[in-house]
Design an enzyme around this catalytic site. Structure first.
Site, short mmCIF file in Angstrom:
data_model
loop_
_atom_site.label_atom_id
_atom_site.label_comp_id
_atom_site.label_asym_id
_atom_site.label_seq_id
_atom_site.Cartn_x
_atom_site.Cartn_y
_atom_site.Cartn_z
N CYS A 69 0.13 57.41 20.60
CA CYS A 69 0.21 57.69 22.38
C CYS A 69 -0.64 58.88 22.49
O CYS A 69 -1.52 58.84 23.43
CB CYS A 69 1.51 57.69 22.86
SG CYS A 69 2.43 59.26 22.34
N HIS A 108 6.23 60.91 24.66
CA HIS A 108 5.13 59.94 25.15
C HIS A 108 4.29 60.66 25.92
O HIS A 108 4.78 61.65 26.85
CB HIS A 108 5.96 58.80 25.44
CG HIS A 108 5.09 57.80 25.67
ND1 HIS A 108 4.12 57.10 24.72
CD2 HIS A 108 4.55 56.95 26.94
CE1 HIS A 108 3.42 56.14 25.01
NE2 HIS A 108 3.78 55.98 26.43
N ASP A 126 -1.31 53.64 30.50
CA ASP A 126 -0.66 53.83 29.41
C ASP A 126 -1.38 52.99 28.18
O ASP A 126 -1.05 51.56 28.14
CB ASP A 126 0.50 53.63 29.18
CG ASP A 126 1.43 54.13 28.03
OD1 ASP A 126 0.57 54.61 26.88
OD2 ASP A 126 2.40 54.25 28.06
#
Length: 275
Positions: A69, A108, A126
């Site tokens: 991520c 994250h 995202d």
């Protein structure tokens, strides 16, 4: 260093209009997800991934690799800013698999994107979640609004602030699952400066209990999803059909990485990291 847009667009196979518009953002996000796999190979071989944009370009754009991520969203944010979008970075807590009441660390990274010249809400973006339930398109940051995006249904809800997160409300991204909603990640809109992101990246890559100490690779496909967890390869078709197979050893894993995920891994990749 700023990202080379020509090389990045070639990497993801995108040739759209280079203007900061909702259509550009939507098509870029989908193209990135289809082209760049989620993978934690660097962590498995004992390296903390660099979040320097130049290093990310060398690894993902020119090296044909993927990332997790922090890498995905750091690179994508740099691309969006080059195009003229407004981008804010926020750290979040993954809620998949969390026990009731459990507060996980902020491991994250998500992006809140503004389209210049519009009065619309910020958009949640995202490209680094990777899972079969991940966002495939930007999601307007309007609490309770349900949005269908390429076969997946998501919404954002607001929770009262928890003591851990201070006085600001907590946003929770949910995905429709069966007859209910499943929580994916929570985050707040306080800014996440680079030192905080780098610290979270280091924690995820080095903590003895980090889930990323074992090999975990995912790929979004035009008609489904592919995931390699250790030696377990899971294929999810567009209609939800799931098939699972076991990959035979280190050699088999390397073959799957190359053939199924388009990754030529460095030496030393094993299904589970050995200490």
């Amino acid at each position: 260093m700023s990202v080379d847009l020509d090389k990045y667009f070639a990497r993801i196979g995108w040739d759209g209009e280079r203007a900061p518009t909702p259509a550009t953002l939507r098509s870029l996000q989908h193209a990135h997800l289809l082209a760049v796999p989620f993978e934690n190979i660097d962590v498995v071989v004992g390296t903390v991934p660099s979040l320097d944009v130049g290093d990310l370009e060398a690894k993902i754009v020119r090296g044909g690799r993927g990332g997790y991520c922090f890498e995905h969203n750091t690179l994508f944010a740099a691309v969006l800013e080059r195009l003229g979008f407004g981008v804010a970075r926020h750290t979040g807590r993954v809620r998949i698999g969390a026990r009731p009441g459990e507060i996980r660390p902020r491991t994250h990274l998500v992006l809140a994107v503004r389209v210049p010249g519009t009065d619309g809400p910020r958009l949640l973006v995202d490209v680094g979640f990777g899972s079969v339930d991940a966002l495939l398109e930007p999601l307007p940051m309007i609490p309770g609004l349900t949005r269908d995006g390429r076969g997946r249904r998501h919404r954002l809800v607001l929770e009262e602030p928890e003591e851990t997160d201070g006085p600001v409300p907590v946003w929770v991204l949910q995905v429709r699952s069966g007859d209910g909603w499943r929580e994916l990640v929570s985050f707040t809109l306080d800014p996440a400066p680079a030192p905080d992101i780098n610290l979270a990246n280091w924690y995820v890559a080095t903590h003895p209990r980090s889930p990323f100490r074992r090999l975990f690779v995912q790929r979004t496909l035009p008609a489904g999803h592919l995931a390699l967890d250790g030696t377990r390869l899971t294929r999810t078709a567009h209609d939800g059909t799931v098939t699972v197979e076991e990959v035979d050893g280190e050699r088999g894993v390397r073959e799957v990485l190359e053939a199924e995920f388009g990754i030529v891994p460095p030496p030393g990749v094993r299904p589970r990291r050995e200490d």
